[in-house]
Design a protein around this motif. Structure first.
Motif, PDB file in Angstrom:
ATOM      1  N   PRO A  26       0.802  -1.230   0.000  1.00  0.00           N
ATOM      2  CA  PRO A  26       0.000   0.000   0.000  1.00  0.00           C
ATOM      3  C   PRO A  26       0.836   1.282   0.000  1.00  0.00           C
ATOM      4  CG  PRO A  26      -0.933  -1.575   1.538  1.00  0.00           C
ATOM      5  CD  PRO A  26       0.413  -2.110   1.137  1.00  0.00           C
ATOM      6  N   TRP A  91      -3.903  -3.958  -5.742  1.00  0.00           N
ATOM      7  CA  TRP A  91      -5.206  -4.062  -5.067  1.00  0.00           C
ATOM      8  C   TRP A  91      -6.004  -5.213  -5.658  1.00  0.00           C
ATOM      9  CZ3 TRP A  91      -7.473  -1.047  -1.131  1.00  0.00           C
ATOM     10  CH2 TRP A  91      -8.827  -1.282  -0.915  1.00  0.00           C
ATOM     11  N   VAL A  95      -6.166  -7.718  -2.691  1.00  0.00           N
ATOM     12  CA  VAL A  95      -7.338  -7.388  -1.878  1.00  0.00           C
ATOM     13  C   VAL A  95      -8.599  -8.087  -2.387  1.00  0.00           C
ATOM     14  CG1 VAL A  95      -8.866  -5.530  -1.105  1.00  0.00           C
ATOM     15  CG2 VAL A  95      -6.387  -5.172  -1.156  1.00  0.00           C
ATOM     16  N   SER A 109     -10.182  -0.640  -7.708  1.00  0.00           N
ATOM     17  CA  SER A 109      -9.174  -0.808  -8.749  1.00  0.00           C
ATOM     18  C   SER A 109      -9.616  -0.173 -10.064  1.00  0.00           C
ATOM     19  CB  SER A 109      -8.842  -2.290  -8.951  1.00  0.00           C
ATOM     20  OG  SER A 109      -9.997  -3.048  -9.250  1.00  0.00           O
ATOM     21  N   THR A 233      -5.440  -6.258   4.539  1.00  0.00           N
ATOM     22  CA  THR A 233      -3.989  -6.168   4.380  1.00  0.00           C
ATOM     23  C   THR A 233      -3.230  -6.878   5.476  1.00  0.00           C
ATOM     24  OG1 THR A 233      -4.059  -3.989   5.486  1.00  0.00           O
ATOM     25  CG2 THR A 233      -3.989  -4.011   3.073  1.00  0.00           C
TER      26      THR A 233
END
Length: 234
Positions: A26, A91, A95, A109, A233
């Motif tokens: 990140p 991401w 994620v 995204s 995360t």
């Protein structure tokens, strides 16, 4: 959700506790926000004018543009676009598989890619101003009326595309406050930073207001995702 296996007790973890494995991708998003904010706000083509930055965009101000400021904004901006694309890809890979039922996660995204596409044009026009502006290597390619076209494009060119990041911020707020997969404090900070330009859209119809708060949102949010306790995360 994926957890690491409990490790041995070594003084840093207690019995039955799971060691924390941090992820640092990140920080790429935080860097994109910082560099993008500098390239959009601090390296606006109106910076460096003899009388200081101004909202007056009349044709007689065209030759006052400092081409080196334009070039710096172009180079920093293109670097920020590259970092935005890396952030969007990370991401999507790291994620979205963790929250397959979240539409909001998919929006993030897509919105970052949308912003990157628009900002490529916005920062590209800064580069064009650095080439064709007074003192640039091809300053004789256009007359003052031709340069004025680029001057006008630079008015909002690197500001409007931050709307894509605004959409991403709204999606992260949903993930934080509704889905609880992001730290709630990130959601509340994001809600404030999203609300400010949205109110401005409604009241003043200024299309570039997202650029005022979204670089800060990216820095705060992605640093928070790195060092906080968000499910997506950790």
């Amino acid at each position: 959700m994926t957890y690491t296996e409990p490790g041995p007790v070594d003084g840093r973890t207690g019995v039955g506790e799971t060691p924390v494995r941090r992820t640092y991708w990140p920080l790429v998003g935080a860097a994109a926000g910082a560099l993008g904010g500098i390239s959009t706000l601090m390296l606006d083509v109106r910076m460096g004018m003899p009388d200081g930055p101004t909202d007056t965009m009349t044709i007689d101000r065209v030759n006052d543009v400092e081409v080196m400021v334009s070039r710096a904004g172009f180079l920093g901006g293109f670097a920020a676009v590259a970092l935005l694309l890396v952030t969007a890809a990370a991401w999507r890979r790291r994620v979205e598989p963790r929250v397959p039922g979240s539409t909001a996660a998919g929006v993030v995204s897509l919105a970052l890619v949308s912003a990157a596409g628009g900002l490529t044009l916005g920062y590209g026009w800064k580069g064009a101003m650095g080439i064709y502006g007074e003192g640039g290597p091809e300053s004789d390619a256009f007359d003052v009326q031709g340069r004025y076209v680029y001057f006008m494009l630079n008015d909002f060119g690197a500001y409007i595309p931050w709307f894509g990041v605004l959409v991403a911020a709204g999606a992260v707020c949903w993930m934080a406050l509704r889905e609880r997969t992001v730290d709630r404090w990130i959601g509340w900070v994001g809600a404030v930073l999203v609300a400010l330009p949205v109110i401005g859209f409604v009241v003043m119809s200024v299309p570039g207001l997202a650029a005022i708060t979204m670089p800060l949102w990216m820095v705060v949010t992605f640093v928070g995702l790195t060092f906080g306790k968000s499910t997506i995360t950790r």
